[in-house]
Design an enzyme around this catalytic site. Sequence first.
Site, PDB file in Angstrom:
ATOM      1  N   GLU A   1      -2.939  -4.667  -3.109  1.00 45.75           N
ATOM      2  CA  GLU A   1      -3.388  -5.611  -4.134  1.00 45.75           C
ATOM      3  C   GLU A   1      -3.432  -4.938  -5.506  1.00 45.75           C
ATOM      4  OE1 GLU A   1      -4.712  -4.920  -1.237  1.00 45.75           O
ATOM      5  OE2 GLU A   1      -5.856  -6.579  -0.393  1.00 45.75           O
TER       6      GLU A   1
ATOM      7  N   ASN B   1       0.833  -1.205   0.000  1.00 46.54           N
ATOM      8  CA  ASN B   1       0.000   0.000   0.000  1.00 46.54           C
ATOM      9  C   ASN B   1       0.866   1.252   0.000  1.00 46.54           C
ATOM     10  OD1 ASN B   1       0.536  -0.964   2.659  1.00 46.54           O
ATOM     11  ND2 ASN B   1      -1.145   0.221   3.518  1.00 46.54           N
TER      12      ASN B   1
HETATM   13  N1  THU Z   1      -5.350  -1.587   2.437  1.00 51.41           N
HETATM   14  C1  THU Z   1      -4.781  -2.393   1.488  1.00 51.41           C
HETATM   15  O1  THU Z   1      -3.645  -2.163   1.044  1.00 51.41           O
HETATM   16  N2  THU Z   1      -5.495  -3.451   1.040  1.00 51.41           N
HETATM   17  C2  THU Z   1      -6.755  -3.773   1.456  1.00 51.41           C
HETATM   18  O2  THU Z   1      -7.362  -4.699   0.918  1.00 51.41           O
HETATM   19  C3  THU Z   1      -7.357  -3.025   2.559  1.00 51.41           C
HETATM   20  C4  THU Z   1      -6.659  -1.796   2.983  1.00 51.41           C
HETATM   21  C5  THU Z   1      -4.582  -0.422   2.901  1.00 51.41           C
HETATM   22  C6  THU Z   1      -5.172   0.902   2.531  1.00 51.41           C
HETATM   23  C7  THU Z   1      -4.583   1.808   3.599  1.00 51.41           C
HETATM   24  O3  THU Z   1      -3.287   2.216   3.183  1.00 51.41           O
HETATM   25  C8  THU Z   1      -4.435   0.895   4.803  1.00 51.41           C
HETATM   26  O4  THU Z   1      -4.519  -0.431   4.314  1.00 51.41           O
HETATM   27  C9  THU Z   1      -5.495   1.104   5.869  1.00 51.41           C
HETATM   28  O5  THU Z   1      -6.767   1.036   5.330  1.00 51.41           O
END
Ligand code: THU
Length: 161
Positions: free
Chosen positions: A75, A62
């Site tokens: 993802e 992320n």
């Molecule tokens: N996040 C992801 O990378 N994938 C997910 O499926 C859910 C949430 C990230 C987004 C944000 O940077 C952090 O997790 C908290 O929501």
Amino acid sequence: MEQKSIVLRLQHAKHFNELNEPDQMLLQKAVDAASRAYAPYSGFKVGAAVLLYSGGIVTGNNQENAAYPLGLCAERVAVFAAMAEFPDQKIDSIAITIQTPEGGVSDPVSPCGACRQVLMEYENRQKKKIRVIFTGETGQAIVVESVSDLLPFSFTAGNLK
Ligand code: THU
């Protein structure tokens, strides 16, 4: 409650060490990717590793932003990077995991709705199922054999006709 039993029928939970070796290797790539995430605002680091039919692996994590909504999930970073680099290859699996400041999260963290929709697009495009493996920091991994198990009745290109 009913919802949960449907989910459990669809999904197969295993302890990390019960996963087959390729799944464990892919998950390890996701663990490494999570450690490289840029998540200074939430502290919630997510890693994803995409396994292509060629055997190649593309990872993502992320990427957050001071303008919060502009950040992108692990993802989508991984899948978009894989499809940008290798548009003609099919995706076999994606492994997803997390890293938190406190550690010890045992609930498997499943992909958000937006990421499910994006993964569904590529499953439809390649006409082959994409396996999804997801875990917390400890405990069980859940393996689903198709993105459609995570996103039934999805909106697809067919709906635009
Ligand atoms: N996040 C992801 O990378 N994938 C997910 O499926 C859910 C949430 C990230 C987004 C944000 O940077 C952090 O997790 C908290 O929501």
